[in-house]
Design a protein around this motif. Structure first.
Motif, mmCIF file in Angstrom:
data_model
loop_
_atom_site.group_PDB
_atom_site.id
_atom_site.type_symbol
_atom_site.label_atom_id
_atom_site.label_comp_id
_atom_site.label_asym_id
_atom_site.label_seq_id
_atom_site.Cartn_x
_atom_site.Cartn_y
_atom_site.Cartn_z
ATOM 1 N N GLU A 83 4.964 2.609 0.116
ATOM 2 C CA GLU A 83 6.170 2.817 0.909
ATOM 3 C C GLU A 83 7.363 3.185 0.037
ATOM 4 O O GLU A 83 8.322 3.764 0.508
ATOM 5 C CB GLU A 83 6.499 1.551 1.713
ATOM 6 N N ASN A 84 7.343 2.781 -1.237
ATOM 7 C CA ASN A 84 8.464 3.068 -2.144
ATOM 8 C C ASN A 84 7.940 3.718 -3.424
ATOM 9 O O ASN A 84 7.979 3.124 -4.504
ATOM 10 C CB ASN A 84 9.243 1.788 -2.472
ATOM 11 N N PRO A 85 7.441 4.967 -3.333
ATOM 12 C CA PRO A 85 6.834 5.610 -4.512
ATOM 13 C C PRO A 85 7.829 5.856 -5.637
ATOM 14 O O PRO A 85 7.428 6.056 -6.773
ATOM 15 C CB PRO A 85 6.293 6.930 -3.951
ATOM 16 N N GLY A 86 9.139 5.831 -5.353
ATOM 17 C CA GLY A 86 10.126 6.040 -6.409
ATOM 18 C C GLY A 86 10.395 4.814 -7.251
ATOM 19 O O GLY A 86 11.116 4.894 -8.256
ATOM 20 N N GLU A 87 9.839 3.656 -6.887
ATOM 21 C CA GLU A 87 10.067 2.421 -7.652
ATOM 22 C C GLU A 87 9.369 2.522 -9.012
ATOM 23 O O GLU A 87 8.205 2.903 -9.102
ATOM 24 C CB GLU A 87 9.528 1.226 -6.861
ATOM 25 N N THR A 88 10.125 2.169 -10.085
ATOM 26 C CA THR A 88 9.576 2.253 -11.445
ATOM 27 C C THR A 88 8.889 0.968 -11.881
ATOM 28 O O THR A 88 8.103 0.986 -12.827
ATOM 29 C CB THR A 88 10.690 2.600 -12.441
ATOM 30 N N ASP A 89 9.202 -0.145 -11.233
ATOM 31 C CA ASP A 89 8.573 -1.421 -11.580
ATOM 32 C C ASP A 89 7.314 -1.594 -10.728
ATOM 33 O O ASP A 89 7.393 -1.701 -9.500
ATOM 34 C CB ASP A 89 9.550 -2.575 -11.339
ATOM 35 N N ALA A 90 6.145 -1.611 -11.400
ATOM 36 C CA ALA A 90 4.885 -1.696 -10.657
ATOM 37 C C ALA A 90 4.781 -2.967 -9.830
ATOM 38 O O ALA A 90 4.127 -3.001 -8.792
ATOM 39 C CB ALA A 90 3.698 -1.602 -11.633
ATOM 40 N N LYS A 91 5.460 -4.056 -10.276
ATOM 41 C CA LYS A 91 5.392 -5.315 -9.549
ATOM 42 C C LYS A 91 6.136 -5.252 -8.213
ATOM 43 O O LYS A 91 5.922 -6.092 -7.342
ATOM 44 C CB LYS A 91 5.961 -6.441 -10.406
ATOM 45 N N LYS A 92 7.041 -4.275 -8.073
ATOM 46 C CA LYS A 92 7.839 -4.181 -6.849
ATOM 47 C C LYS A 92 7.311 -3.122 -5.878
ATOM 48 O O LYS A 92 7.922 -2.885 -4.838
ATOM 49 C CB LYS A 92 9.293 -3.871 -7.202
ATOM 50 N N LEU A 93 6.201 -2.475 -6.235
ATOM 51 C CA LEU A 93 5.623 -1.473 -5.339
ATOM 52 C C LEU A 93 5.078 -2.138 -4.081
ATOM 53 O O LEU A 93 4.430 -3.179 -4.154
ATOM 54 C CB LEU A 93 4.507 -0.712 -6.058
ATOM 55 N N ARG A 94 5.328 -1.530 -2.947
ATOM 56 C CA ARG A 94 4.864 -2.071 -1.661
ATOM 57 C C ARG A 94 3.843 -1.100 -1.061
ATOM 58 O O ARG A 94 4.151 0.097 -0.878
ATOM 59 C CB ARG A 94 6.027 -2.274 -0.695
ATOM 60 N N ALA A 95 2.660 -1.614 -0.779
ATOM 61 C CA ALA A 95 1.602 -0.800 -0.179
ATOM 62 C C ALA A 95 0.962 -1.606 0.941
ATOM 63 O O ALA A 95 -0.073 -2.255 0.749
ATOM 64 C CB ALA A 95 0.560 -0.399 -1.231
ATOM 65 N N PRO A 96 1.551 -1.642 2.123
ATOM 66 C CA PRO A 96 1.020 -2.466 3.221
ATOM 67 C C PRO A 96 -0.351 -1.963 3.685
ATOM 68 O O PRO A 96 -0.706 -0.786 3.540
ATOM 69 C CB PRO A 96 2.080 -2.304 4.314
ATOM 70 N N LEU A 97 -1.084 -2.896 4.240
ATOM 71 C CA LEU A 97 -2.443 -2.622 4.701
ATOM 72 C C LEU A 97 -2.422 -2.165 6.160
ATOM 73 O O LEU A 97 -1.686 -2.698 6.989
ATOM 74 C CB LEU A 97 -3.296 -3.890 4.558
ATOM 75 N N ARG A 98 -3.266 -1.163 6.446
ATOM 76 C CA ARG A 98 -3.479 -0.726 7.837
ATOM 77 C C ARG A 98 -4.988 -0.655 8.067
ATOM 78 O O ARG A 98 -5.737 -0.145 7.213
ATOM 79 C CB ARG A 98 -2.845 0.638 8.104
ATOM 80 N N VAL A 99 -5.423 -1.135 9.213
ATOM 81 C CA VAL A 99 -6.846 -1.131 9.566
ATOM 82 C C VAL A 99 -6.993 -0.530 10.968
ATOM 83 O O VAL A 99 -6.294 -0.956 11.912
ATOM 84 C CB VAL A 99 -7.443 -2.561 9.530
ATOM 85 N N ARG A 100 -7.875 0.448 11.070
ATOM 86 C CA ARG A 100 -8.191 1.030 12.387
ATOM 87 C C ARG A 100 -9.640 0.718 12.706
ATOM 88 O O ARG A 100 -10.566 1.128 11.992
ATOM 89 C CB ARG A 100 -7.973 2.543 12.373
ATOM 90 N N VAL A 101 -9.838 -0.038 13.768
ATOM 91 C CA VAL A 101 -11.180 -0.424 14.223
ATOM 92 C C VAL A 101 -11.482 0.393 15.471
ATOM 93 O O VAL A 101 -10.901 0.147 16.540
ATOM 94 C CB VAL A 101 -11.257 -1.934 14.522
ATOM 95 N N ASN A 102 -12.377 1.374 15.320
ATOM 96 C CA ASN A 102 -12.641 2.334 16.394
ATOM 97 C C ASN A 102 -11.318 2.982 16.803
ATOM 98 O O ASN A 102 -10.718 3.711 16.036
ATOM 99 C CB ASN A 102 -13.356 1.654 17.559
ATOM 100 N N ASP A 103 -10.793 2.646 17.990
ATOM 101 C CA ASP A 103 -9.529 3.248 18.431
ATOM 102 C C ASP A 103 -8.351 2.282 18.341
ATOM 103 O O ASP A 103 -7.230 2.638 18.717
ATOM 104 C CB ASP A 103 -9.664 3.740 19.887
ATOM 105 N N ALA A 104 -8.593 1.071 17.898
ATOM 106 C CA ALA A 104 -7.510 0.073 17.811
ATOM 107 C C ALA A 104 -6.932 0.075 16.394
ATOM 108 O O ALA A 104 -7.668 0.152 15.406
ATOM 109 C CB ALA A 104 -8.039 -1.323 18.156
ATOM 110 N N SER A 105 -5.596 -0.037 16.298
ATOM 111 C CA SER A 105 -4.911 -0.021 15.007
ATOM 112 C C SER A 105 -4.229 -1.361 14.753
ATOM 113 O O SER A 105 -3.609 -1.941 15.658
ATOM 114 C CB SER A 105 -3.860 1.102 14.961
ATOM 115 N N LEU A 106 -4.354 -1.835 13.540
ATOM 116 C CA LEU A 106 -3.714 -3.082 13.121
ATOM 117 C C LEU A 106 -2.901 -2.803 11.860
ATOM 118 O O LEU A 106 -3.299 -1.996 11.012
ATOM 119 C CB LEU A 106 -4.768 -4.154 12.829
ATOM 120 N N ARG A 107 -1.761 -3.513 11.727
ATOM 121 C CA ARG A 107 -0.893 -3.312 10.567
ATOM 122 C C ARG A 107 -0.457 -4.665 10.011
ATOM 123 O O ARG A 107 -0.421 -5.662 10.729
ATOM 124 C CB ARG A 107 0.366 -2.511 10.929
ATOM 125 N N GLY A 108 -0.118 -4.658 8.731
ATOM 126 C CA GLY A 108 0.501 -5.821 8.103
ATOM 127 C C GLY A 108 -0.348 -7.071 8.194
ATOM 128 O O GLY A 108 -1.536 -7.089 7.867
#
Length: 728
Positions: free
Chosen positions: A88-113
């Motif tokens: 979500e924040n590819p411009g962040e230089t500190d690897a510890k502060k990078l945010r990459a939330p999880l998304r899961v799609r089960v068939n046609d249903a979508s789940l986030r976070g």
């Protein structure tokens, strides 16, 4: 879970976009080192756990879009599940502060976070669990993904306690270990809190001791106070105070030994001492002033002489100024006469010059007959006649007299200023001496005004004044010493005078001591109860650790046949053919050690990483990993990822590894990466399809540049005819 494909964009070694079809029973990925083979494995790991091994994070340095996304396609028991992570924040230089939330799609249903993490946690574990998602996801990745750098790490890079924790997590004892660690942490905090509370009571214990000492001292004071001997000394001391003239004599007979009377007499003594100290300070200051000699005044005869000189010089100056005025008038008149004579001479010279041009027998001006020669000489004399010498000399004489008078005036002015300054300085000296004398007389009167003796005469010598002050100082010092001795002598009556106060203090201290002892006993009982609670927690912790060790040991015992089978399949060592995993507890920590044994001579190796060669150690590490995966991983896990497993393996061990992979192929989907095309070809032959529902796919990385890798993929064809043995 079975992996069916992965799409990568701006991740690891992929700057653009790459899509890999992984929906096969065997996926062979081959390419030179640095072409991006490991990127596929790391992308799968990052999509599930959200963690990468690099310090710079998952971003590709050459990504033009700045997007970092991994889409992992899987099959969960017939459900098409897509696991996606994007920065979500590819411009962040500190690897510890990078945010990459999880998304899961089960068939046609979508789940986030959080919802996506809950779904994935439950399905990775195979059951409902409250285990931390990051811990569970990482454990899951470790169970299916054998990294090339972790081959020897398990044997040589990790401590025996770290091995136990890793295996405990694999066999399902991770939560038990976490509970033990959390209980251990809370127990340590509990012990620190109890010790801190016990240390905090040291102040109360010390205070109880201080109160006991104070009570003992007060009892001694009360016992010794108010005896007949003390009363007699009191009468003597109070009479001494009365003799000093500070209180009325008739009042002294009614004085009783009490705190108020003692305070009253001390106040009178202290006030007298303060007054004496003030008098002493004033006398010392006056003595210091009198010790300084008075400034001497000037000689009056010299003053009178200077006054006469000033008057005489002033008269001379006035006379010279008048003479200068007259001389200036005479010089002006002489200058005017010279100017008039000069003007007339210039006019006559001009007329003579004109007439010289017309000289004849008769005058050109009046017509009178003249002697031409004599007339010419006369005109020439008039034309060339110079200034009137008499007038010039007279003017210069007057000017010389004026200059002499002005010079005399300057000399007189300088003399008058010098004499006047001397006269003024003498007058100031006389005034200063007189002021100093008057100040000393005034100061002496002021200081000695409070004393009984008569004041000295104003004309008294300085020596007699100093002697008088010294006498007064001596008297004040004796008075001061007498007051000090009296005050010091009165200190012995403090205890007797404060008898009532001491009894009150004793009662108050007894009450305070009793309350403090009761409170201290209650707190010490609470600490004792807390220590018993800590003993219970220690016993519980020991039981949990013992259960964890027993559970892990039982699971490892179940794993032993499978591990020996895999180890024997690779056959890495000619004598150490038996392998097992031993657990023990030492220093309060569980420890796990892989062991090799030569059964023929009964020799054990407890540190295989130090005994085996690199190839043999890697073969053992692969055997351990495969046995952990097949023996511990949940039955619904169908994938196994091996990242370049042939590192440092010789040909014999390599063939053993391929045979072992062929044996576990019915149980696991295999994804194998390698840089060796010969090994890849060997895998393709050994693990080729043997039925229509079996698929082996070959992924080849052809190049790598700033735009990412070049990828080719094709399916390995099935063998069309059975193998035949040919005898020679």
């Amino acid at each position: 879970m079975r992996i069916t494909g992965v799409s990568i964009a701006g991740f690891g070694g992929v700057s653009g976009e790459v899509d890999i079809d992984l929906d096969a029973d065997v996926v062979i990925v081959v390419g030179a080192n640095g072409y991006g083979k490991t990127t596929i494995c790391n992308a799968i790991s990052w999509a599930i756990s959200g963690k990468t091994t690099g310090s710079q994070g998952p971003r590709n340095l050459y990504s033009k879009s700045g997007t970092t996304t991994v889409e992992l396609r899987t099959d969960f028991n017939g459900d098409d599940v897509v696991i996606t992570r994007s920065l979500e924040n590819p411009g962040e230089t500190d690897a510890k502060k990078l945010r990459a939330p999880l998304r899961v799609r089960v068939n046609d249903a979508s789940l986030r976070g959080a919802d996506a993490e809950v779904w994935l946690r439950q399905n990775l574990a195979g059951t409902d669990t409250n285990e931390d998602f990051a811990t569970l996801a990482q454990s899951f990745v470790d169970s299916i993904y054998l990294r090339q750098e972790s081959l020897r790490e398990f044997l040589t890079g990790r401590q025996d306690t770290e091995r136990f924790d890793a295996v405990a997590s694999m066999v399902g004892a991770g939560r038990l270990r976490e509970f033990a660690d959390e209980l251990q942490s809370h127990k340590r905090a509990w012990v620190r809190a109890v010790n801190h509370a016990d240390s905090a009571l040291e102040g109360d214990r010390a205070k109880v001791e201080d109160l006991a000492a104070s009570l003992s001292a007060l009892e001694t004071e009360i016992t010794k106070a108010n005896t007949a001997e003390v009363t007699a000394r009191w009468q003597t001391w109070s009479s001494d105070v009365a003799a000093l003239g500070l209180v009325a004599i008739q009042d002294a007979q009614d004085w009783e030994l009490s705190e108020s009377t003692l305070t009253k007499l001390r106040a009178a003594l202290n006030q007298e001492r303060s007054t004496i100290e003030q008098d002493e300070a004033a006398l010392l200051a006056a003595q210091a002033e009198l010790s300084v000699p008075l400034p001497e005044g000037p000689d009056e005869a010299e003053v009178i002489e200077l006054e006469r000189q000033v008057a005489d010089l002033a008269a001379q100056k006035e006379q010279v100024e008048r003479d200068i005025q007259l001389l200036r008038i005479e010089v002006g008149e002489a200058d005017a006469a010279r100017r008039q004579a000069t003007s007339i001479r210039e006019e006559l010279a001009s007329m003579a010059s004109i007439l010289l041009r017309h000289v004849a027998d008769s005058c050109a001006a009046c017509g009178q007959e003249v002697d031409p020669e004599a007339y010419r000489r006369r005109l020439e004399t008039i034309a060339n006649e110079t200034e009137n010498a008499a007038l010039r000399e007279g003017a210069e004489l007057q000017r010389t007299k004026l200059q002499a008078a002005e010079k005399r005036l300057g000399e007189l002015s300088l003399q008058l200023k010098t004499v006047s300054d001397q006269h003024r300085a003498m007058l100031e000296q006389r005034a200063s001496a007189q002021a100093a004398k008057e100040h000393r007389e005034s100061r002496l009167k002021e200081v000695l005004a409070s004393f009984s003796d008569d004041l000295p005469d104003a004309s008294a010598e300085a020596g007699s004044e100093i002697q008088r002050l010294a006498s007064e100082l001596d008297r004040v010092a004796r008075r001061k010493s007498q007051i000090a001795r009296t005050l010091e002598a009165g200190r012995e009556f403090d205890a007797a005078a404060s008898l009532d106060s001491s009894k009150t203090r004793r009662d108050r201290i007894e009450i305070e001591s009793k309350a403090l002892r009761s409170s201290l006993a209650s707190k010490e009982q609470d600490i004792a109860d807390r220590r018993r609670t800590n003993d219970v927690a220690t016993a519980l912790l020991d039981a949990v650790k013992s259960d964890a060790e027993t559970f892990v040991a039982d699971r490892l015992k179940q794993l032993k046949p499978l591990l020996r089978q895999f180890y024997a399949a690779i056959d890495p060592h000619p004598t150490f053919r038996s392998v097992e995993i031993a657990t023990r507890q030492f220093g309060g920590k569980h420890r796990l050690t892989p062991m090799l044994r030569d059964d023929e001579v009964q020799v054990d190796v407890t540190e295989p990483g130090e005994t085996l060669s690199t190839s043999q150690a890697n073969a053992l590490a692969v055997s351990l990993f495969l046995s952990f995966n097949l023996g511990f991983a949940p039955t619904h896990v169908k994938s196994l990822i091996l990242d370049d497993p042939l590192q440092n393996l010789d040909d014999v061990h390599l063939l053993g590894l391929v045979d072992l992979l062929r044996k576990i192929l019915p149980h696991r989907q295999l994804i194998v990466t390698t840089h060796d095309h010969a090994f890849a070809s060997l895998l393709a032959r050994k693990l080729r399809p043997v039925s229509e529902d079996f698929r082996t796919t070959y992924v080849r990385f052809t190049k790598w540049d700033r735009n990412g890798p070049g990828v080719e993929q094709w399916d390995v064809p099935a063998e069309t005819s059975p193998l035949k043995l040919v005898a020679q």
